[in-house]
Motif scaffolding. Structure first.
Motif, PDB file in Angstrom:
ATOM      1  N   UNK A 126      -4.904  16.313   6.845  1.00  0.00           N
ATOM      2  CA  UNK A 126      -3.567  16.558   7.363  1.00  0.00           C
ATOM      3  C   UNK A 126      -3.029  15.359   8.136  1.00  0.00           C
ATOM      4  N   UNK A 127      -3.553  14.178   7.859  1.00  0.00           N
ATOM      5  CA  UNK A 127      -3.081  12.982   8.548  1.00  0.00           C
ATOM      6  C   UNK A 127      -2.918  11.832   7.558  1.00  0.00           C
ATOM      7  N   UNK A 128      -1.952  10.992   7.847  1.00  0.00           N
ATOM      8  CA  UNK A 128      -1.794   9.738   7.120  1.00  0.00           C
ATOM      9  C   UNK A 128      -2.501   8.666   7.926  1.00  0.00           C
ATOM     10  N   UNK A 129      -3.481   8.016   7.305  1.00  0.00           N
ATOM     11  CA  UNK A 129      -4.244   6.971   7.976  1.00  0.00           C
ATOM     12  C   UNK A 129      -3.691   5.609   7.596  1.00  0.00           C
ATOM     13  N   UNK A 130      -3.763   4.676   8.547  1.00  0.00           N
ATOM     14  CA  UNK A 130      -3.179   3.359   8.296  1.00  0.00           C
ATOM     15  C   UNK A 130      -3.969   2.308   9.066  1.00  0.00           C
ATOM     16  N   UNK A 131      -4.090   1.150   8.442  1.00  0.00           N
ATOM     17  CA  UNK A 131      -4.626  -0.005   9.139  1.00  0.00           C
ATOM     18  C   UNK A 131      -4.039  -1.258   8.503  1.00  0.00           C
ATOM     19  N   UNK A 132      -3.762  -2.242   9.324  1.00  0.00           N
ATOM     20  CA  UNK A 132      -3.237  -3.504   8.819  1.00  0.00           C
ATOM     21  C   UNK A 132      -4.088  -4.648   9.314  1.00  0.00           C
ATOM     22  N   UNK A 133      -4.224  -5.653   8.476  1.00  0.00           N
ATOM     23  CA  UNK A 133      -5.008  -6.818   8.843  1.00  0.00           C
ATOM     24  C   UNK A 133      -4.388  -7.559  10.016  1.00  0.00           C
ATOM     25  N   UNK A 134      -5.242  -8.155  10.815  1.00  0.00           N
ATOM     26  CA  UNK A 134      -4.815  -8.954  11.947  1.00  0.00           C
ATOM     27  C   UNK A 134      -5.513 -10.302  11.808  1.00  0.00           C
ATOM     28  N   UNK A 135      -4.809 -11.397  12.047  1.00  0.00           N
ATOM     29  CA  UNK A 135      -5.465 -12.709  11.892  1.00  0.00           C
ATOM     30  C   UNK A 135      -6.762 -12.839  12.668  1.00  0.00           C
ATOM     31  N   UNK A 136      -6.909 -12.051  13.756  1.00  0.00           N
ATOM     32  CA  UNK A 136      -8.147 -12.106  14.537  1.00  0.00           C
ATOM     33  C   UNK A 136      -9.293 -11.392  13.842  1.00  0.00           C
ATOM     34  N   UNK A 137      -8.953 -10.500  12.889  1.00  0.00           N
ATOM     35  CA  UNK A 137      -9.979  -9.724  12.207  1.00  0.00           C
ATOM     36  C   UNK A 137     -10.389  -8.475  12.944  1.00  0.00           C
ATOM     37  N   UNK A 138      -9.786  -8.208  14.106  1.00  0.00           N
ATOM     38  CA  UNK A 138     -10.100  -7.007  14.886  1.00  0.00           C
ATOM     39  C   UNK A 138      -8.925  -6.042  14.811  1.00  0.00           C
ATOM     40  N   UNK A 141       0.868  -1.170   0.000  1.00  0.00           N
ATOM     41  CA  UNK A 141       0.000   0.000   0.000  1.00  0.00           C
ATOM     42  C   UNK A 141       0.906   1.220   0.000  1.00  0.00           C
ATOM     43  N   UNK A 142       0.774   2.079  -1.016  1.00  0.00           N
ATOM     44  CA  UNK A 142       1.634   3.250  -1.165  1.00  0.00           C
ATOM     45  C   UNK A 142       0.766   4.500  -1.155  1.00  0.00           C
ATOM     46  N   UNK A 143       1.198   5.501  -0.389  1.00  0.00           N
ATOM     47  CA  UNK A 143       0.431   6.740  -0.264  1.00  0.00           C
ATOM     48  C   UNK A 143       1.371   7.938  -0.314  1.00  0.00           C
ATOM     49  N   UNK A 144       0.935   8.989  -1.016  1.00  0.00           N
ATOM     50  CA  UNK A 144       1.684  10.243  -1.096  1.00  0.00           C
ATOM     51  C   UNK A 144       1.212  11.167   0.012  1.00  0.00           C
ATOM     52  N   UNK A 145       2.159  11.659   0.815  1.00  0.00           N
ATOM     53  CA  UNK A 145       1.807  12.508   1.956  1.00  0.00           C
ATOM     54  C   UNK A 145       2.902  13.549   2.173  1.00  0.00           C
ATOM     55  N   UNK A 146       2.544  14.824   2.048  1.00  0.00           N
ATOM     56  CA  UNK A 146       3.459  15.938   2.286  1.00  0.00           C
ATOM     57  C   UNK A 146       4.781  15.795   1.515  1.00  0.00           C
ATOM     58  N   UNK A 147       4.664  15.528   0.239  1.00  0.00           N
ATOM     59  CA  UNK A 147       5.830  15.516  -0.625  1.00  0.00           C
ATOM     60  C   UNK A 147       6.621  14.233  -0.650  1.00  0.00           C
ATOM     61  N   UNK A 148       6.158  13.211   0.075  1.00  0.00           N
ATOM     62  CA  UNK A 148       6.877  11.937   0.100  1.00  0.00           C
ATOM     63  C   UNK A 148       5.902  10.780  -0.070  1.00  0.00           C
ATOM     64  N   UNK A 175      -5.125   3.685  12.664  1.00  0.00           N
ATOM     65  CA  UNK A 175      -4.040   4.504  13.190  1.00  0.00           C
ATOM     66  C   UNK A 175      -3.910   5.770  12.354  1.00  0.00           C
ATOM     67  N   UNK A 176      -3.318   6.819  12.956  1.00  0.00           N
ATOM     68  CA  UNK A 176      -3.115   8.056  12.214  1.00  0.00           C
ATOM     69  C   UNK A 176      -1.884   8.776  12.759  1.00  0.00           C
ATOM     70  N   UNK A 177      -1.284   9.603  11.903  1.00  0.00           N
ATOM     71  CA  UNK A 177      -0.138  10.404  12.295  1.00  0.00           C
ATOM     72  C   UNK A 177      -0.002  11.581  11.332  1.00  0.00           C
ATOM     73  N   UNK A 178       0.598  12.663  11.791  1.00  0.00           N
ATOM     74  CA  UNK A 178       0.992  13.734  10.880  1.00  0.00           C
ATOM     75  C   UNK A 178       2.511  13.795  10.767  1.00  0.00           C
ATOM     76  N   UNK A 179       3.182  12.785  11.349  1.00  0.00           N
ATOM     77  CA  UNK A 179       4.636  12.698  11.282  1.00  0.00           C
ATOM     78  C   UNK A 179       5.059  11.266  10.921  1.00  0.00           C
ATOM     79  N   UNK A 180       4.689  10.775   9.747  1.00  0.00           N
ATOM     80  CA  UNK A 180       5.047   9.397   9.396  1.00  0.00           C
ATOM     81  C   UNK A 180       6.547   9.173   9.275  1.00  0.00           C
ATOM     82  N   UNK A 181       7.306  10.241   8.956  1.00  0.00           N
ATOM     83  CA  UNK A 181       8.755  10.065   8.857  1.00  0.00           C
ATOM     84  C   UNK A 181       9.378   9.776  10.215  1.00  0.00           C
ATOM     85  N   UNK A 182       8.683  10.158  11.268  1.00  0.00           N
ATOM     86  CA  UNK A 182       9.131   9.861  12.629  1.00  0.00           C
ATOM     87  C   UNK A 182       8.500   8.577  13.131  1.00  0.00           C
ATOM     88  N   UNK A 183       7.234   8.379  12.782  1.00  0.00           N
ATOM     89  CA  UNK A 183       6.561   7.142  13.174  1.00  0.00           C
ATOM     90  C   UNK A 183       5.888   7.214  14.521  1.00  0.00           C
TER      91      UNK A 183
END
Length: 611
Positions: free
Chosen positions: A138-150, A88-95, A154-162
């Motif tokens: 103004x946020x990068x949103x993220x979610x990843x699958x979990x084998x449990x399905x739950x 999954x690739x996303x463009x956010x604040x020039x990167x 997640x969100x951040x405005x500083x993905x380069x920091x994490x």
């Protein structure tokens, strides 16, 4: 120019220094000393950068060269292998930010070419499956699958920091989620990974923790392998097992909604992506007649499924997808990317022809419309004589030049005495190299390790006696398991030698040592007597042609119109037939064929229409 200015500045400061010391007998002022030291370090830094720049990057080559993680969910079985899948690739604040299954972090790039791994401050450090990412305001949103399905959003405005935070809600019963917010602010979640259930959608309330707006769930896509040949399970679509439907992704283009999905299974060469097109994010959707829109069943790196489609530099679209290796474990995989287009009829299609050969890099968008960005450098190393320092049984040097990513050479030892030498049989012009390091089953590496690196030299020779170093990675700290090196200047050589120095793995193993350039002789002839016979089972067609001498193989192209030959199948070797099992039963097709060798590509054959 900057380097020259700095040198002049240092020279002036040195004169000033001498004046202060020898004429005024005073100590150097602290400000001048600081400026002097900074200038010297800048010169050293620029010099280091110049040294690294000897290998320019105007091209790229699949698989994408990332420092893939060693997932540890099979460590209890002693199974060690790199893997990266479901991008999954996303463009956010020039990167650009690239997320992949079980990577314990993600990558960042300014140009879709050079990627830097980011280990976030808070994360799913035990790994996570099939992620999605989305740029919302103004946020990068993220979610990843979990084998449990739950899972939580997640969100951040500083993905380069994490530094990530979680929306204070939990979604349930999800696999392979994909997120989409329309221009009017309506939010949707698509999901599904099953050989039983469809791709589904639910509208969310973005103003209320992104919770489901209603209990209503719409089923959007089912697989129909009885109608769509490419959706059949197994290698080359030859299994009767129910296929898997997964990997949803949504794009909006010129008012149309493109709901993408993957089939029939990630461990097969025919893993690909299809698309349905609609006027609304919840449908109804119509099956695209040119499906699969991204498909790469032949060549060195096969598979092109469970991906994402994004707009890259210059507005050119790219489809990132999954390549299979499936040696140490069925889900041992890598990532790839292909230039992708919407044609005049709004049909989405990726150009995967010669898709694991050098192509113009994404930061050259004007080149992507020319043959999909194919650079025209051919493979020089295929089936050439190989000499190795040593090898284990069933992993001899021939595996280095067989164009099969799932086979590899293994040296008996991991030391500086190990080498590989390839004889091209005559002098050829070399433009680029790709070394694909492999994981022998005794690698004994797990997780994301910061100290992984490979060190080696690449040498060339015209006579096999006098050697010249063209690549020096002897002091490298890079972890580049699929390193692709474009030479600053092409070199003429007959022999190419890899001299080993260091690798972290217990065994030195290389899948393929690929050499790209120009053979310098006449391009091959166009195959004659090309014939396509469609079977009573209209999902299948038998293709045949007359063998041509002195070629490496053939590239077959087909599509739904003479100007829409969007799919291709690259075949190496002497076989002169292909049982194509990926057709849609209600569709008319057009076919063409070309041959290829180290000297180039033949003219295409006359297009054949098959009803």
């Amino acid at each position: 120019m900057l380097k020259i200015i700095l040198i002049v500045l240092v020279f002036i400061l040195k004169i000033k220094d001498n004046y202060l010391i020898f004429y005024k007998r005073k100590k150097m002022k602290k400000s001048i000393l600081l400026l002097y030291i900074i200038s010297i370090n800048c010169i050293l830094l620029i010099s280091m950068t110049d040294a690294k720049a000897q290998y320019r990057k105007t091209t790229y080559c699949n698989p994408i060269d990332l420092d893939y993680t060693y997932p540890f969910h099979n460590s209890y079985r002693g199974i060690s292998y790199r893997s990266g899948a479901d991008p999954s690739v996303t463009f956010f604040r020039g990167k650009y930010y690239l997320f992949a299954t079980r990577s314990m972090g993600y990558w960042m790039s300014e140009n879709l070419l050079n990627w830097t791994f980011i280990k976030p401050e808070s994360w799913y450090f035990n790994g996570s499956n099939a992620p999605f990412s989305f740029n919302y305001k103004d946020s990068l949103l993220y979610m990843a699958g979990n084998p449990s399905g739950s899972m939580s959003l997640l969100y951040t405005d500083k993905p380069s920091k994490g530094s990530w935070e979680a929306v204070k809600s939990v979604w349930h019963d999800l696999q392979d989620p994909a997120f989409f917010i329309d221009d009017d602010g309506r939010s949707f979640i698509y999901w599904g990974s099953s050989n039983r259930w469809p791709i589904r959608v639910r509208e969310l309330d973005k103003n209320n923790l992104f919770l489901p707006k209603t209990d209503e769930v719409d089923s959007l896509i089912y697989l129909h392998p009885e109608e769509h040949g490419w959706e059949r399970f197994g290698e080359n679509h030859t299994s009767n097992i129910k296929p898997f439907l997964e990997g949803a992704w949504m794009n909006k283009y010129k008012g149309k909604y493109y709901l993408q999905y993957a089939a029939p299974g990630t461990e097969f060469n025919v893993y690909g992506d299809g698309v349905y097109i609609g006027d609304s994010p919840i449908g109804p959707f119509s099956y695209a007649p040119n499906n699969p829109f991204c498909y790469k069943p032949g060549g060195f790196a096969t598979g092109a499924g469970h991906g994402c489609t994004i707009s890259g530099p210059g507005g050119v679209y790219w489809h990132f997808a999954t390549i299979r290796i499936s040696v140490n474990y069925q889900f041992e995989r890598r990532l790839c990317m292909f230039p992708t287009f919407f044609d005049e009829d709004g049909l989405l299609h990726s150009d995967t022809s010669y898709g694991d050969y050098p192509h113009y890099s994404p930061d050259q968008p004007t080149k992507q419309s020319i043959n999909g960005g194919f650079r025209g450098w051919m493979l020089l190393s295929y089936h050439k004589p190989v000499t190795t320092s040593s090898s284990l049984k069933d992993h001899d040097g021939s595996r280095l030049v067989d164009e099969n990513i799932s086979t590899f050479w293994v040296a008996k030892e991991n030391n500086e005495k190990q080498y590989v030498s390839i004889d091209l049989l005559r002098p050829m012009l070399i433009y680029a190299l790709q070394i694909n390091f492999a994981d022998y089953h005794e690698s004994k590496l797990w997780g994301k390790m910061s100290d992984l690196h490979q060190r080696y030299f690449i040498e060339v020779s015209l006579d096999g006696e006098n050697w010249k170093t063209i690549v020096d990675k002897s002091n490298s700290f890079e972890d580049a398991p699929h390193v692709y090196i474009e030479l600053d200047e092409a070199v003429q050589a007959r022999y190419v030698r890899y001299r080993h120095k260091f690798i972290n793995n217990e065994n030195l193993a290389i899948s393929d040592f690929r050499i790209f350039g120009k053979g310098g002789e006449a391009i091959p002839k166009t195959p004659k007597y090309f014939k396509v016979v469609r079977d009573n089972d209209r999902r299948n067609a038998m293709l045949s042609w007359k063998k041509i001498k002195n070629v490496q193989g053939y590239n077959i192209m087909w599509g739904i119109a003479p100007n829409k030959l969007y799919n291709s199948w690259m075949l190496y070797g002497d076989d002169c037939e292909l049982n194509l099992r990926s057709l849609n039963i209600n569709q008319k097709y057009y076919f063409s064929i070309e041959s290829f060798s180290e000297n180039g590509i033949s003219k295409r054959s006359k297009i054949i229409e098959v009803d």
